[in-house]
Design an enzyme around this catalytic site. Sequence first.
Site, PDB file in Angstrom:
ATOM      1  N   LYS A  26       0.830  -1.206   0.000  1.00 51.81           N
ATOM      2  CA  LYS A  26       0.000   0.000   0.000  1.00 51.81           C
ATOM      3  C   LYS A  26       0.866   1.258   0.000  1.00 51.81           C
ATOM      4  O   LYS A  26       0.554   2.241  -0.685  1.00 51.81           O
ATOM      5  CB  LYS A  26      -0.928   0.009   1.220  1.00 51.81           C
ATOM      6  CG  LYS A  26      -2.103  -0.944   1.130  1.00 51.81           C
ATOM      7  CD  LYS A  26      -3.017  -0.785   2.344  1.00 51.81           C
ATOM      8  CE  LYS A  26      -4.273  -1.621   2.222  1.00 51.81           C
ATOM      9  NZ  LYS A  26      -5.187  -1.413   3.380  1.00 51.81           N
ATOM     10  N   ALA A  40      -1.917   1.984   6.429  1.00 50.04           N
ATOM     11  CA  ALA A  40      -2.145   0.984   7.471  1.00 50.04           C
ATOM     12  C   ALA A  40      -3.040  -0.111   6.932  1.00 50.04           C
ATOM     13  O   ALA A  40      -3.806   0.096   5.993  1.00 50.04           O
ATOM     14  CB  ALA A  40      -2.783   1.634   8.706  1.00 50.04           C
ATOM     15  N   ASP A  41      -2.923  -1.285   7.537  1.00 45.74           N
ATOM     16  CA  ASP A  41      -3.822  -2.388   7.193  1.00 45.74           C
ATOM     17  C   ASP A  41      -4.112  -3.173   8.461  1.00 45.74           C
ATOM     18  O   ASP A  41      -3.212  -3.400   9.279  1.00 45.74           O
ATOM     19  CB  ASP A  41      -3.198  -3.310   6.147  1.00 45.74           C
ATOM     20  CG  ASP A  41      -4.217  -4.301   5.600  1.00 45.74           C
ATOM     21  OD1 ASP A  41      -5.130  -3.859   4.882  1.00 45.74           O
ATOM     22  OD2 ASP A  41      -4.118  -5.499   5.920  1.00 45.74           O
ATOM     23  N   THR A  42      -5.364  -3.564   8.632  1.00 47.87           N
ATOM     24  CA  THR A  42      -5.786  -4.310   9.815  1.00 47.87           C
ATOM     25  C   THR A  42      -6.244  -5.703   9.412  1.00 47.87           C
ATOM     26  O   THR A  42      -7.010  -5.861   8.461  1.00 47.87           O
ATOM     27  CB  THR A  42      -6.944  -3.574  10.533  1.00 47.87           C
ATOM     28  OG1 THR A  42      -6.482  -2.273  10.926  1.00 47.87           O
ATOM     29  CG2 THR A  42      -7.390  -4.339  11.770  1.00 47.87           C
TER      30      THR A  42
END
Length: 204
Positions: free
Chosen positions: A61, A82-84
Amino acid sequence: MGKFHFIYLASQSPRRSQLLEQLGVRHELLLPDADEDAEALEIVLPHEAPRTYVQRVTKLKLQAALQRLQRRGLPPAPVLCADTTVALGRTILGKPTDAADAARILRTLSGQTHRVMTAVALGTIAPAAQHTYQISESRVSFGTMTESDIADYIASGEPFGKAGAYGVQGKAAAYIARISGSYSGIMGLPLFETRQALGKLGIL
Protein backbone atom coordinates in the site's frame (compact mmCIF):
# COMPACT_ATOMS: atom_id res chain seq x y z
CA MET A 1 5.49 18.81 13.07
CA GLY A 2 9.18 19.14 12.33
CA LYS A 3 10.08 20.01 8.75
CA PHE A 4 6.71 18.85 7.38
CA HIS A 5 3.47 20.80 7.87
CA PHE A 6 1.18 17.85 7.10
CA ILE A 7 1.16 14.21 6.00
CA TYR A 8 -0.85 12.25 3.45
CA LEU A 9 -3.17 9.49 4.66
CA ALA A 10 -3.59 6.79 2.02
CA SER A 11 -6.74 5.28 3.49
CA GLN A 12 -10.47 5.64 2.93
CA SER A 13 -11.17 4.77 6.57
CA PRO A 14 -12.85 7.65 8.44
CA ARG A 15 -11.70 6.01 11.69
CA ARG A 16 -8.03 6.35 10.74
CA SER A 17 -8.58 9.99 9.87
CA GLN A 18 -10.26 10.59 13.24
CA LEU A 19 -7.43 8.85 15.09
CA LEU A 20 -4.81 11.00 13.32
CA GLU A 21 -6.79 14.07 14.39
CA GLN A 22 -6.61 12.73 17.94
CA LEU A 23 -2.81 12.89 17.64
CA GLY A 24 -3.07 16.45 16.35
CA VAL A 25 -1.54 15.49 12.99
CA ARG A 26 -2.68 17.57 10.00
CA HIS A 27 -3.33 15.33 7.04
CA GLU A 28 -4.79 15.17 3.55
CA LEU A 29 -6.24 12.08 1.89
CA LEU A 30 -4.28 10.41 -0.90
CA LEU A 31 -6.78 7.91 -2.30
CA PRO A 32 -6.33 5.51 -5.24
CA ASP A 33 -7.10 6.58 -8.80
CA ALA A 34 -10.15 5.01 -10.46
CA ASP A 35 -7.91 2.71 -12.54
CA GLU A 36 -5.94 1.41 -9.54
CA ASP A 37 -6.92 -2.06 -8.30
CA ALA A 38 -6.50 -1.39 -4.58
CA GLU A 39 -8.36 -4.59 -3.63
CA ALA A 40 -5.81 -6.71 -5.48
CA LEU A 41 -3.15 -5.67 -2.96
CA GLU A 42 -5.13 -7.44 -0.21
CA ILE A 43 -5.18 -10.92 -1.76
CA VAL A 44 -3.90 -13.52 0.70
CA LEU A 45 -1.07 -15.76 -0.57
CA PRO A 46 -1.30 -19.55 -0.02
CA HIS A 47 -0.27 -20.61 3.52
CA GLU A 48 0.53 -17.01 4.46
CA ALA A 49 0.64 -16.30 8.21
CA PRO A 50 -1.59 -13.41 9.34
CA ARG A 51 1.30 -11.30 10.69
CA THR A 52 3.31 -11.78 7.49
CA TYR A 53 0.24 -10.94 5.43
CA VAL A 54 -0.61 -7.67 7.17
CA GLN A 55 2.98 -6.44 7.01
CA ARG A 56 3.32 -7.33 3.32
CA VAL A 57 0.02 -5.68 2.36
CA THR A 58 0.88 -2.47 4.25
CA LYS A 59 4.25 -2.21 2.48
CA LEU A 60 2.52 -2.73 -0.89
CA LYS A 61 0.00 0.00 0.00
CA LEU A 62 2.83 2.39 0.82
CA GLN A 63 4.64 1.67 -2.45
CA ALA A 64 1.44 2.28 -4.41
CA ALA A 65 0.70 5.50 -2.51
CA LEU A 66 4.21 6.92 -3.00
CA GLN A 67 3.95 6.20 -6.73
CA ARG A 68 0.54 7.93 -6.72
CA LEU A 69 2.07 10.97 -5.02
CA GLN A 70 4.80 11.22 -7.66
CA ARG A 71 2.41 10.63 -10.53
CA ARG A 72 0.10 13.43 -9.40
CA GLY A 73 2.96 15.87 -8.83
CA LEU A 74 1.65 16.80 -5.39
CA PRO A 75 3.70 18.71 -2.80
CA PRO A 76 6.12 16.33 -1.05
CA ALA A 77 5.08 15.12 2.41
CA PRO A 78 5.22 11.81 4.29
CA VAL A 79 2.62 9.18 3.37
CA LEU A 80 0.94 7.02 6.02
CA CYS A 81 -0.64 3.64 5.22
CA ALA A 82 -2.14 0.98 7.47
CA ASP A 83 -3.82 -2.39 7.19
CA THR A 84 -5.79 -4.31 9.82
CA THR A 85 -6.11 -8.08 9.86
CA VAL A 86 -8.30 -10.24 12.11
CA ALA A 87 -7.16 -13.82 12.64
CA LEU A 88 -8.34 -16.86 14.57
CA GLY A 89 -5.28 -19.06 14.84
CA ARG A 90 -3.71 -18.92 11.37
CA THR A 91 -7.05 -18.27 9.65
CA ILE A 92 -7.42 -14.72 8.31
CA LEU A 93 -10.94 -13.35 8.61
CA GLY A 94 -11.19 -10.56 6.06
CA LYS A 95 -13.92 -8.14 5.05
CA PRO A 96 -17.23 -9.93 4.43
CA THR A 97 -18.34 -10.17 0.82
CA ASP A 98 -22.06 -10.24 1.71
CA ALA A 99 -24.48 -10.86 4.60
CA ALA A 100 -24.00 -14.64 4.51
CA ASP A 101 -20.22 -14.24 4.69
CA ALA A 102 -20.57 -11.76 7.57
CA ALA A 103 -22.70 -14.30 9.44
CA ARG A 104 -20.09 -17.01 8.85
CA ILE A 105 -17.31 -14.78 10.22
CA LEU A 106 -19.30 -13.70 13.28
CA ARG A 107 -20.21 -17.33 14.08
CA THR A 108 -16.49 -18.11 13.91
CA LEU A 109 -15.64 -15.30 16.35
CA SER A 110 -18.51 -16.05 18.76
CA GLY A 111 -17.22 -17.29 22.13
CA GLN A 112 -13.60 -17.18 20.91
CA THR A 113 -10.49 -15.05 21.45
CA HIS A 114 -8.93 -13.77 18.24
CA ARG A 115 -6.00 -11.56 17.26
CA VAL A 116 -6.18 -8.15 15.61
CA MET A 117 -3.00 -6.98 13.90
CA THR A 118 -2.60 -3.50 12.44
CA ALA A 119 0.57 -2.66 10.56
CA VAL A 120 1.59 0.95 9.94
CA ALA A 121 3.92 2.15 7.19
CA LEU A 122 5.21 5.69 6.79
CA GLY A 123 7.39 6.84 3.91
CA THR A 124 8.76 9.84 2.06
CA ILE A 125 10.20 10.37 -1.41
CA ALA A 126 11.59 13.89 -0.84
CA PRO A 127 13.85 15.42 0.23
CA ALA A 128 15.13 11.86 0.78
CA ALA A 129 13.47 8.45 0.61
CA GLN A 130 12.77 7.13 4.10
CA HIS A 131 10.51 4.29 5.21
CA THR A 132 9.53 3.04 8.66
CA TYR A 133 7.23 0.19 9.68
CA GLN A 134 5.45 -0.69 12.94
CA ILE A 135 2.95 -3.36 13.96
CA SER A 136 0.46 -3.65 16.80
CA GLU A 137 -1.06 -6.94 17.92
CA SER A 138 -4.06 -7.21 20.25
CA ARG A 139 -6.41 -9.91 21.49
CA VAL A 140 -10.18 -9.62 21.55
CA SER A 141 -12.51 -12.06 23.33
CA PHE A 142 -16.09 -12.28 22.08
CA GLY A 143 -18.94 -13.53 24.19
CA THR A 144 -21.45 -15.90 22.63
CA MET A 145 -23.51 -14.38 19.84
CA THR A 146 -26.87 -16.00 19.13
CA GLU A 147 -28.22 -16.27 15.60
CA SER A 148 -30.58 -13.43 16.49
CA ASP A 149 -27.65 -11.29 17.74
CA ILE A 150 -25.77 -11.96 14.50
CA ALA A 151 -28.79 -11.14 12.32
CA ASP A 152 -29.44 -7.88 14.20
CA TYR A 153 -25.80 -6.84 13.95
CA ILE A 154 -25.66 -7.56 10.22
CA ALA A 155 -28.90 -5.60 9.73
CA SER A 156 -27.15 -2.55 11.24
CA GLY A 157 -24.78 -2.58 8.23
CA GLU A 158 -21.77 -2.21 10.51
CA PRO A 159 -19.93 -5.45 9.56
CA PHE A 160 -19.36 -4.44 5.94
CA GLY A 161 -16.02 -3.04 4.87
CA LYS A 162 -14.40 -4.16 8.14
CA ALA A 163 -11.87 -6.94 8.71
CA GLY A 164 -13.46 -9.61 10.89
CA ALA A 165 -16.93 -8.22 10.10
CA TYR A 166 -17.08 -5.94 13.14
CA GLY A 167 -16.08 -2.51 14.44
CA VAL A 168 -14.86 -2.33 18.04
CA GLN A 169 -16.10 1.26 18.35
CA GLY A 170 -19.66 0.41 17.30
CA LYS A 171 -22.50 -1.93 18.24
CA ALA A 172 -20.15 -4.94 18.38
CA ALA A 173 -18.74 -3.57 21.66
CA ALA A 174 -21.76 -5.12 23.40
CA TYR A 175 -20.41 -8.58 22.53
CA ILE A 176 -16.76 -7.97 23.41
CA ALA A 177 -15.97 -9.45 26.82
CA ARG A 178 -12.26 -8.60 26.98
CA ILE A 179 -9.57 -6.67 25.13
CA SER A 180 -5.82 -7.03 25.61
CA GLY A 181 -3.64 -4.61 23.65
CA SER A 182 -4.30 -1.41 21.71
CA TYR A 183 -7.88 -0.15 21.40
CA SER A 184 -6.84 2.30 18.65
CA GLY A 185 -4.98 -0.55 16.93
CA ILE A 186 -8.16 -2.62 16.90
CA MET A 187 -9.97 0.41 15.44
CA GLY A 188 -7.43 0.53 12.61
CA LEU A 189 -4.57 2.87 13.56
CA PRO A 190 -2.51 2.12 16.69
CA LEU A 191 -1.65 5.56 18.07
CA PHE A 192 1.40 4.46 20.07
CA GLU A 193 3.05 2.81 17.04
CA THR A 194 1.93 5.63 14.72
CA ARG A 195 3.51 8.21 17.00
CA GLN A 196 6.73 6.16 17.03
CA ALA A 197 6.75 6.05 13.23
CA LEU A 198 6.12 9.80 12.96
CA GLY A 199 8.89 10.45 15.49
CA LYS A 200 11.40 8.36 13.50
CA LEU A 201 10.83 10.62 10.49
CA GLY A 202 11.05 13.77 12.63
CA ILE A 203 7.36 14.62 12.26
CA LEU A 204 6.39 14.57 15.96
